[in-house]
Design a protein around this motif. Structure first.
Motif, PDB file in Angstrom:
ATOM      1  N   LEU A  53      -6.205 -49.802   7.719  1.00  0.00           N
ATOM      2  CA  LEU A  53      -5.139 -50.219   8.998  1.00  0.00           C
ATOM      3  C   LEU A  53      -3.654 -50.400   8.468  1.00  0.00           C
ATOM      4  O   LEU A  53      -2.812 -49.600   9.213  1.00  0.00           O
ATOM      5  N   LEU A  54      -3.526 -50.950   7.218  1.00  0.00           N
ATOM      6  CA  LEU A  54      -2.255 -50.918   6.780  1.00  0.00           C
ATOM      7  C   LEU A  54      -1.531 -49.388   6.486  1.00  0.00           C
ATOM      8  O   LEU A  54      -0.536 -49.230   6.677  1.00  0.00           O
ATOM      9  N   ASN A  55      -2.491 -48.533   5.976  1.00  0.00           N
ATOM     10  CA  ASN A  55      -1.835 -46.914   6.014  1.00  0.00           C
ATOM     11  C   ASN A  55      -1.568 -46.458   7.137  1.00  0.00           C
ATOM     12  O   ASN A  55      -0.522 -45.633   7.125  1.00  0.00           O
ATOM     13  N   ARG A  56      -2.257 -46.787   8.033  1.00  0.00           N
ATOM     14  CA  ARG A  56      -2.077 -46.106   9.421  1.00  0.00           C
ATOM     15  C   ARG A  56      -0.738 -46.753  10.051  1.00  0.00           C
ATOM     16  O   ARG A  56       0.178 -46.208  10.562  1.00  0.00           O
ATOM     17  N   MET A  57      -0.520 -48.062   9.768  1.00  0.00           N
ATOM     18  CA  MET A  57       0.412 -48.758  10.470  1.00  0.00           C
ATOM     19  C   MET A  57       1.787 -48.904   9.777  1.00  0.00           C
ATOM     20  O   MET A  57       2.666 -48.848  10.431  1.00  0.00           O
ATOM     21  N   VAL A  58       1.918 -48.559   8.575  1.00  0.00           N
ATOM     22  CA  VAL A  58       3.105 -48.808   7.771  1.00  0.00           C
ATOM     23  C   VAL A  58       3.548 -47.093   7.809  1.00  0.00           C
ATOM     24  O   VAL A  58       3.163 -46.254   7.150  1.00  0.00           O
ATOM     25  N   LYS A  59       4.655 -46.918   8.446  1.00  0.00           N
ATOM     26  CA  LYS A  59       5.165 -45.499   8.647  1.00  0.00           C
ATOM     27  C   LYS A  59       6.345 -44.973   7.715  1.00  0.00           C
ATOM     28  O   LYS A  59       5.878 -43.894   7.243  1.00  0.00           O
ATOM     29  N   THR A  60       6.986 -45.828   6.980  1.00  0.00           N
ATOM     30  CA  THR A  60       7.856 -45.116   5.801  1.00  0.00           C
ATOM     31  C   THR A  60       7.366 -45.254   4.443  1.00  0.00           C
ATOM     32  O   THR A  60       6.575 -46.395   4.162  1.00  0.00           O
ATOM     33  N   ASP A  61       7.626 -44.435   3.540  1.00  0.00           N
ATOM     34  CA  ASP A  61       7.128 -44.633   2.034  1.00  0.00           C
ATOM     35  C   ASP A  61       7.580 -45.763   1.426  1.00  0.00           C
ATOM     36  O   ASP A  61       6.931 -46.374   0.748  1.00  0.00           O
ATOM     37  N   ASP A  62       8.911 -46.056   1.575  1.00  0.00           N
ATOM     38  CA  ASP A  62       9.471 -47.226   1.093  1.00  0.00           C
ATOM     39  C   ASP A  62       8.604 -48.560   1.457  1.00  0.00           C
ATOM     40  O   ASP A  62       8.371 -49.310   0.631  1.00  0.00           O
ATOM     41  N   ALA A  63       8.289 -48.741   2.521  1.00  0.00           N
ATOM     42  CA  ALA A  63       7.650 -50.083   3.234  1.00  0.00           C
ATOM     43  C   ALA A  63       6.169 -49.973   2.431  1.00  0.00           C
ATOM     44  O   ALA A  63       5.611 -50.623   2.111  1.00  0.00           O
ATOM     45  N   PHE A  64       5.839 -48.664   2.391  1.00  0.00           N
ATOM     46  CA  PHE A  64       4.279 -48.635   1.889  1.00  0.00           C
ATOM     47  C   PHE A  64       4.266 -48.784   0.597  1.00  0.00           C
ATOM     48  O   PHE A  64       3.254 -49.640   0.213  1.00  0.00           O
ATOM     49  N   PHE A  65       5.098 -48.310  -0.251  1.00  0.00           N
ATOM     50  CA  PHE A  65       5.172 -48.557  -1.791  1.00  0.00           C
ATOM     51  C   PHE A  65       5.359 -50.012  -2.018  1.00  0.00           C
ATOM     52  O   PHE A  65       4.918 -50.832  -3.012  1.00  0.00           O
ATOM     53  N   THR A  66       6.534 -50.716  -1.252  1.00  0.00           N
ATOM     54  CA  THR A  66       6.741 -52.216  -1.509  1.00  0.00           C
ATOM     55  C   THR A  66       5.483 -52.910  -0.978  1.00  0.00           C
ATOM     56  O   THR A  66       4.882 -53.902  -1.578  1.00  0.00           O
ATOM     57  N   LEU A  67       4.402 -52.340  -0.072  1.00  0.00           N
ATOM     58  CA  LEU A  67       3.321 -53.231   0.406  1.00  0.00           C
ATOM     59  C   LEU A  67       2.358 -53.162  -0.997  1.00  0.00           C
ATOM     60  O   LEU A  67       1.561 -54.000  -1.066  1.00  0.00           O
ATOM     61  N   LEU A  68       2.283 -51.680  -1.605  1.00  0.00           N
ATOM     62  CA  LEU A  68       1.320 -51.904  -2.781  1.00  0.00           C
ATOM     63  C   LEU A  68       1.820 -52.507  -3.898  1.00  0.00           C
ATOM     64  O   LEU A  68       0.993 -53.224  -4.722  1.00  0.00           O
ATOM     65  N   GLU A  69       3.031 -52.782  -3.977  1.00  0.00           N
ATOM     66  CA  GLU A  69       3.668 -53.510  -5.247  1.00  0.00           C
ATOM     67  C   GLU A  69       3.304 -55.071  -5.296  1.00  0.00           C
ATOM     68  O   GLU A  69       3.015 -55.539  -6.185  1.00  0.00           O
ATOM     69  N   ILE A  70       3.279 -55.626  -4.040  1.00  0.00           N
ATOM     70  CA  ILE A  70       3.426 -57.042  -3.934  1.00  0.00           C
ATOM     71  C   ILE A  70       1.951 -57.493  -4.210  1.00  0.00           C
ATOM     72  O   ILE A  70       1.737 -58.350  -5.145  1.00  0.00           O
ATOM     73  N   PRO A  71       0.892 -56.764  -3.910  1.00  0.00           N
ATOM     74  CA  PRO A  71      -0.522 -57.340  -4.116  1.00  0.00           C
ATOM     75  C   PRO A  71      -0.870 -57.074  -5.652  1.00  0.00           C
ATOM     76  O   PRO A  71      -1.626 -57.651  -6.303  1.00  0.00           O
ATOM     77  N   ASN A  72      -0.251 -56.040  -6.137  1.00  0.00           N
ATOM     78  CA  ASN A  72      -0.275 -55.600  -7.625  1.00  0.00           C
ATOM     79  C   ASN A  72       0.028 -56.611  -8.376  1.00  0.00           C
ATOM     80  O   ASN A  72      -0.325 -57.000  -9.487  1.00  0.00           O
TER      81      ASN A  72
END
Length: 99
Positions: A53-72
């Motif tokens: 769901l997050l992969n489909r909803m997050v449109k920009t690469d910057d937002a996507f990688f920020t989203l990965l960074e936080i839970p990591n």
């Protein structure tokens, strides 16, 4: 559901009457707009669905990688060894990618 009944002898307490709780079921889509306009439930207890769901909803690469960074960062606090294994696995997969 109907509101809590107020008896005539309780007129002074009428402003303090507590309504009955609503049910958890959403109203039909025809009453309050389309299904797309209604809030969706997030599948927190199903990690694969949440990730997709997050992969489909997050449109920009910057937002996507920020989203990965936080839970990591949180994963590093929870279990550094397990996160290290996961990071090594991804590093190996990235190294094997052509291009």
């Amino acid at each position: 559901m109907p509101e809590a009944a107020v008896l005539p002898t309780e007129a002074s307490e009428a402003s303090e009457a507590i309504p009955e709780p609503r049910t958890d079921s959403p109203p039909p889509a025809s009453e309050h707009g389309s299904q797309a306009q209604q809030a969706h439930r997030v599948p927190f207890d199903r990690p694969a669905e949440l990730a997709m769901l997050l992969n489909r909803m997050v449109k920009t690469d910057d937002a996507f990688f920020t989203l990965l960074e936080i839970p990591n960062r949180e994963a590093l606090d929870r279990d550094p060894a397990r996160l290290g294994e996961l990071a090594r696995s991804f590093a190996e997969q990235a190294a094997a990618q052509p291009g």
